[in-house]
Enzyme design. Structure first.
Site, PDB file in Angstrom:
ATOM      1  N   HIS A 189      -7.531  -4.572   9.988  1.00  0.00           N
ATOM      2  CA  HIS A 189      -7.242  -4.402   8.556  1.00  0.00           C
ATOM      3  C   HIS A 189      -5.966  -5.139   8.157  1.00  0.00           C
ATOM      4  CE1 HIS A 189      -4.955  -0.338   9.319  1.00  0.00           C
ATOM      5  NE2 HIS A 189      -4.081  -1.300   9.218  1.00  0.00           N
TER       6      HIS A 189
ATOM      7  N   ASP B 160       0.811  -1.224   0.000  1.00  0.00           N
ATOM      8  CA  ASP B 160       0.000   0.000   0.000  1.00  0.00           C
ATOM      9  C   ASP B 160       0.841   1.268   0.000  1.00  0.00           C
ATOM     10  OD1 ASP B 160       0.899  -0.514   2.596  1.00  0.00           O
ATOM     11  OD2 ASP B 160      -1.096  -0.962   3.362  1.00  0.00           O
TER      12      ASP B 160
HETATM   13  C1  F6R Z   1       1.353  -1.569   6.118  1.00  0.00           C
HETATM   14  C2  F6R Z   1       0.036  -2.180   6.174  1.00  0.00           C
HETATM   15  C3  F6R Z   1      -0.804  -2.158   7.407  1.00  0.00           C
HETATM   16  C4  F6R Z   1      -0.014  -2.379   8.691  1.00  0.00           C
HETATM   17  C5  F6R Z   1      -0.940  -2.235   9.890  1.00  0.00           C
HETATM   18  C6  F6R Z   1      -0.193  -2.414  11.196  1.00  0.00           C
HETATM   19  O1  F6R Z   1       1.918  -1.696   4.832  1.00  0.00           O
HETATM   20  O2  F6R Z   1      -0.397  -2.698   5.202  1.00  0.00           O
HETATM   21  O3  F6R Z   1      -1.811  -3.124   7.299  1.00  0.00           O
HETATM   22  O4  F6R Z   1       0.561  -3.648   8.658  1.00  0.00           O
HETATM   23  O5  F6R Z   1      -1.546  -0.985   9.882  1.00  0.00           O
HETATM   24  O6  F6R Z   1       0.684  -1.344  11.366  1.00  0.00           O
HETATM   25  P1  F6R Z   1       1.775  -1.366  12.523  1.00  0.00           P
HETATM   26  O7  F6R Z   1       2.747  -2.423  12.159  1.00  0.00           O
HETATM   27  O8  F6R Z   1       2.408   0.013  12.467  1.00  0.00           O
HETATM   28  O9  F6R Z   1       1.066  -1.638  13.777  1.00  0.00           O
END
Ligand code: F6R
Length: 243
Positions: free
Chosen positions: A138, A67
């Site tokens: 998500h 993304d």
């Molecule tokens: C990032 C992505 C998101 C993150 C998610 C968790 O490329 O696709 O789905 O994996 O928002 O983010 P963190 O790791 O910062 O808790």
């Protein structure tokens, strides 16, 4: 789904990196699906260390990121493009033309989504997809309610995701309202998926994924329908999930 329990963030990062390194060595032409955010940072650190020490090569690997924010230029320090070069690509030998990240600053973002999806397909799909998970369940930026049939598309970020990601920006108002994300259908076509989960804040998301209904209100729950998913979860994330 296979669950690998690890003690903490560091052990998760190390174990996932070891897994990825083995796959890259087995198939130097591997196509990796990559994630950003806080969770995979430790894994990237270990992959870089290994590249420097053991010379694991990414020269013939391809990569597709999950993304990117809409409206940020590629050299904006908050863009995922910047993150990926800074945290990983600048420190390994991947061929830059093999790196693919959606362009959130494209003049026509809808066309960018169609082209990105087509490029993944043309390339033969993703061999090994790395995922984190949002507090709201998500994956990629597929927020609750996203169709399981969705391919790469533009999504409106939910207030909870903007809040979670505001830590990287001056204020929550600066967090972009939209992102381009691989869709759930795009992610589900990956041959293999590794999901990284660390920390107490992810307990509810993990519990829903493991025990909740497989439903679009809980995007990660779809992973239970995938034939080859390994979850690397630390004790803080697993606590109270019955695992
Ligand atoms: C990032 C992505 C998101 C993150 C998610 C968790 O490329 O696709 O789905 O994996 O928002 O983010 P963190 O790791 O910062 O808790």
């Amino acid at each position: 789904m296979k669950i690998i329990t690890v003690k903490d963030y560091n052990e998760m990062s190390q174990k996932v990196a070891e897994y990825v390194i083995e796959k890259v060595n087995q198939n130097p032409n591997i196509t990796l699906g990559l994630a950003t955010g806080g969770t995979p940072l430790g894994m990237y650190k270990y992959l870089i260390e290994d590249h420097q020490k053991n010379k694991t090569s990414y020269q013939n690997a391809q990569s597709f990121n999950l993304d990117e924010y809409v409206g940020l230029s590629q050299d904006d320090p908050n863009s995922y493009n910047y993150y990926m070069y800074n945290e990983f690509f600048n420190h390994i030998d991947i061929t830059k033309s093999n790196v693919h990240i959606p362009n959130g600053n494209a003049p026509d973002v809808q066309k960018e989504c169609i082209d990105y999806e087509a490029l993944i397909e043309k390339n033969g799909g993703i061999d090994l997809q790395i995922l984190g998970i949002g507090n709201n369940g998500h994956i990629g930026f597929n927020e609750p309610g996203t169709s399981f049939q969705a391919k790469t598309h533009v999504i409106d970020l939910t207030p909870s995701t903007k809040e979670a990601n505001a830590r990287y920006f001056h204020s929550i108002e600066d967090v972009p309202a939209q992102a381009i994300t691989m869709g759930i259908a795009t992610i589900m076509k990956s041959k293999e998926i590794l999901l990284l989960i660390s920390g107490e804040s992810k307990q509810a998301a993990l519990s829903n994924l493991l025990h909740g209904e497989i439903d679009e209100s809980s995007p990660a729950s779809v992973l239970r329908n995938h034939p080859c998913v390994t979850i690397f979860a630390d004790e803080d994330a697993l606590r109270d999930t019955g695992k």
